[in-house]
Design a protein around this motif. Structure first.
Motif, PDB file in Angstrom:
ATOM      1  N   TYR A 238       1.359  -0.932   0.036  1.00  0.00           N
ATOM      2  CA  TYR A 238       0.008  -0.154   0.065  1.00  0.00           C
ATOM      3  C   TYR A 238       0.709   1.456  -0.001  1.00  0.00           C
ATOM      4  O   TYR A 238       0.160   2.299  -0.669  1.00  0.00           O
ATOM      5  CB  TYR A 238      -0.816   0.139   1.369  1.00  0.00           C
ATOM      6  N   MET A 242       3.602   4.424  -7.811  1.00  0.00           N
ATOM      7  CA  MET A 242       3.255   3.228  -8.880  1.00  0.00           C
ATOM      8  C   MET A 242       4.234   3.063  -9.851  1.00  0.00           C
ATOM      9  O   MET A 242       4.784   1.970 -10.604  1.00  0.00           O
ATOM     10  CB  MET A 242       2.235   3.794  -9.891  1.00  0.00           C
ATOM     11  N   VAL A 331      -0.284   5.132  -4.325  1.00  0.00           N
ATOM     12  CA  VAL A 331      -1.935   4.138  -5.056  1.00  0.00           C
ATOM     13  C   VAL A 331      -3.083   4.929  -4.560  1.00  0.00           C
ATOM     14  O   VAL A 331      -3.781   4.489  -5.560  1.00  0.00           O
ATOM     15  CB  VAL A 331      -1.718   2.653  -3.965  1.00  0.00           C
ATOM     16  N   TRP A 334      -3.780   6.745  -7.595  1.00  0.00           N
ATOM     17  CA  TRP A 334      -3.822   5.743  -8.880  1.00  0.00           C
ATOM     18  C   TRP A 334      -5.318   5.296  -8.929  1.00  0.00           C
ATOM     19  O   TRP A 334      -6.175   5.144 -10.640  1.00  0.00           O
ATOM     20  CB  TRP A 334      -3.247   5.383  -9.630  1.00  0.00           C
ATOM     21  N   LEU A 402      -2.928  -5.778  -4.797  1.00  0.00           N
ATOM     22  CA  LEU A 402      -1.350  -4.578  -4.001  1.00  0.00           C
ATOM     23  C   LEU A 402      -1.045  -5.964  -3.050  1.00  0.00           C
ATOM     24  O   LEU A 402       0.579  -5.484  -2.980  1.00  0.00           O
ATOM     25  CB  LEU A 402      -2.464  -3.890  -3.224  1.00  0.00           C
ATOM     26  N   ILE A 414      -1.650  -2.440 -11.280  1.00  0.00           N
ATOM     27  CA  ILE A 414      -3.192  -2.845  -9.283  1.00  0.00           C
ATOM     28  C   ILE A 414      -3.853  -3.170  -9.484  1.00  0.00           C
ATOM     29  O   ILE A 414      -5.010  -3.451  -8.681  1.00  0.00           O
ATOM     30  CB  ILE A 414      -2.885  -1.761  -8.138  1.00  0.00           C
TER      31      ILE A 414
END
Length: 460
Positions: A238, A242, A331, A334, A402, A414
């Motif tokens: 987490y 990216m 994350v 994204w 993840l 992801i």
């Protein structure tokens, strides 16, 4: 009483087995003589001695070694005792089979078969009890169950009581000595009904045992998966940016989008987004301000425009978070970028599907507008947005990779492949339903427009 007395006179307790074998035409292997009989006896004796020796070792080990003084091992020793008893039954069978079978009395034949039936029942019942004991232990995540010695002793006594009962039932009366027509060809003085009962009983015990072990397997498998999941949770990513995921997936992030090329992309993208905002704003404003458009179809059309307006926002956000910027995103950012795109596309497609259904309702009743109330239209619009938000938020809520990098997609680093398949199939299904609805509308309208031509032709 007279009928009972006459029936008793027809019973054949005093007959030898040749009488029943001749009636049933059962083969007793009369040719088992000389060398062949000697080979059968030698091989049978060897296997019986092996059964006695091996099972005696098991029983002795459980009795003498205190490490084995637990319920499972007591039951295992009892299974060895049942197999030892089976060896005795086979020894008795060896010397009372073949050509000897026809010379046996009824009682001696009952003893021979009773020993075999009791030994097999004892073994099967023991296996079932062991399965239940293992189930009790494993469900509580223990090596041994908490059965007391008293309960284990009662279980062992119950196993032997059932075995003796199953072996003795034919001798006690469930046979065909007084009803020759009910005799089986496999066992000449056993009634067919008893053989069916015995077979079904053993098959039922075997089936229960299989079910118990399947349940144990499923439980253990689920627990091991939970343990793996727990250990994997420590490996979740987490906190990564990216670039970590893009590098693993080898996905192209268009690092060359710099200078003039990037400027062109932003300018063209901005122009189209502004066009989307402007055109869809006009549609929404027209429906709101003009009462002529206050009908279900136009409300849904305005909602489609709102979905497209929302798509414009998603594309603006995408423009400034794509290309070389993608690798620098967190994350969560994204997920926000992709969630906006997924939600906007789902909202547009769901709106198109609802509009198709509304058009179908109207045209099938030959009306310009359907009879949907404002309340129902509002509920449909809310449902569309609920589905869209759900589809966009699912990966953020947990359906991602993840914590399981191997399940990541190369297209969306992801997103798990399973979610992408689900999302694609869901949208394709909605599109397919929409196409079917419009085809049905087309066929209906075509059929209705052809009616006047056929009527005119009939007049001509």
């Amino acid at each position: 009483d007279v009928q009972l007395f006459s029936t008793m006179n027809e019973c054949h307790y005093d007959k030898r087995m040749d009488f029943f074998y001749n009636r049933s035409n059962a083969d007793t292997a009369d040719e088992w003589t000389g060398t062949k009989l000697l080979i059968v006896l030698c091989v049978g004796t060897f296997f019986c001695l092996f059964i006695f020796f091996s099972n005696s070792l098991v029983i002795a080990a459980v009795i003498t070694n205190r490490k084995f003084h637990f319920p499972f091992y007591y039951l295992l020793a009892n299974l060895a005792a049942a197999d030892f008893f089976a060896g005795i039954a086979y020894v008795f069978l060896m010397f009372n089979t073949g050509p000897v079978s026809k010379t046996l009395t009824v009682n001696r034949w009952f003893l021979r078969q009773g020993l075999l039936d009791a030994s097999l029942t004892a073994s099967l019942a023991n296996l079932l009890v062991i399965a239940v004991e293992r189930h009790m232990s494993i469900m509580k995540m223990r090596v041994h169950s908490n059965l007391t010695k008293k309960r284990v002793t009662l279980l062992i006594l119950l196993v032997w009581a059932i075995a003796i009962f199953m072996g003795a039932v034919p001798t006690l009366g469930w046979n065909c000595l007084c009803n020759i027509s009910a005799c089986s060809s496999l066992a000449p003085i056993y009634s067919r009904s008893y053989l069916i009962f015995w077979t079904v009983s053993n098959l039922l015990a075997f089936f229960i045992m299989v079910v118990v072990y399947v349940r144990i397997y499923m439980y253990v498998k689920r627990k091991t998966n939970d343990v793996q999941l727990f250990s994997t949770m420590n490996e979740c990513h987490y906190d990564k940016r990216m670039d970590f995921f893009y590098n693993r997936s080898n996905a192209d992030t268009a690092d060359e989008w710099t200078g003039t090329k990037l400027l062109i992309v932003l300018c063209v993208g901005t122009f189209f987004c502004l066009f989307i905002f402007f055109s869809n704003s006009l549609v929404i404003a027209a429906v709101i301000t003009n009462r002529k458009f206050h009908f279900p179809f136009y409300y849904l059309l305005a909602n489609l425009a709102a979905a497209d307006f929302f798509a414009g926002i998603a594309y603006v956000f995408l423009m400034f978070n794509t290309g070389p910027v993608s690798k620098t995103l967190t994350v969560n950012r994204w997920f926000l970028r992709q969630g906006l795109l997924d939600a906007s596309l789902t909202a547009s497609l769901a709106n198109l599907l609802v509009i198709a259904v509304e058009r179908h309702m109207s045209i099938m009743k030959m009306r310009v507008h359907s009879n949907l109330t404002k309340k129902r239209v509002t509920l449909l619009i809310l449902l569309v947005w609920a589905i869209a938000i759900f589809m966009g938020a699912v990966p953020t809520l947990g359906w991602n990779c993840l914590c399981n990098i191997s399940a990541c997609s190369s297209l969306a680093p992801i997103y798990s492949r399973s979610y992408l398949i689900f999302w694609t199939v869901s949208n394709l299904l909605a599109f397919f339903i929409m196409v079917v609805v419009y085809v049905r509308i087309y066929m209906y309208v075509k059929r209705k427009t052809n009616v006047p031509d056929s009527v005119n032709d009939s007049y001509l």
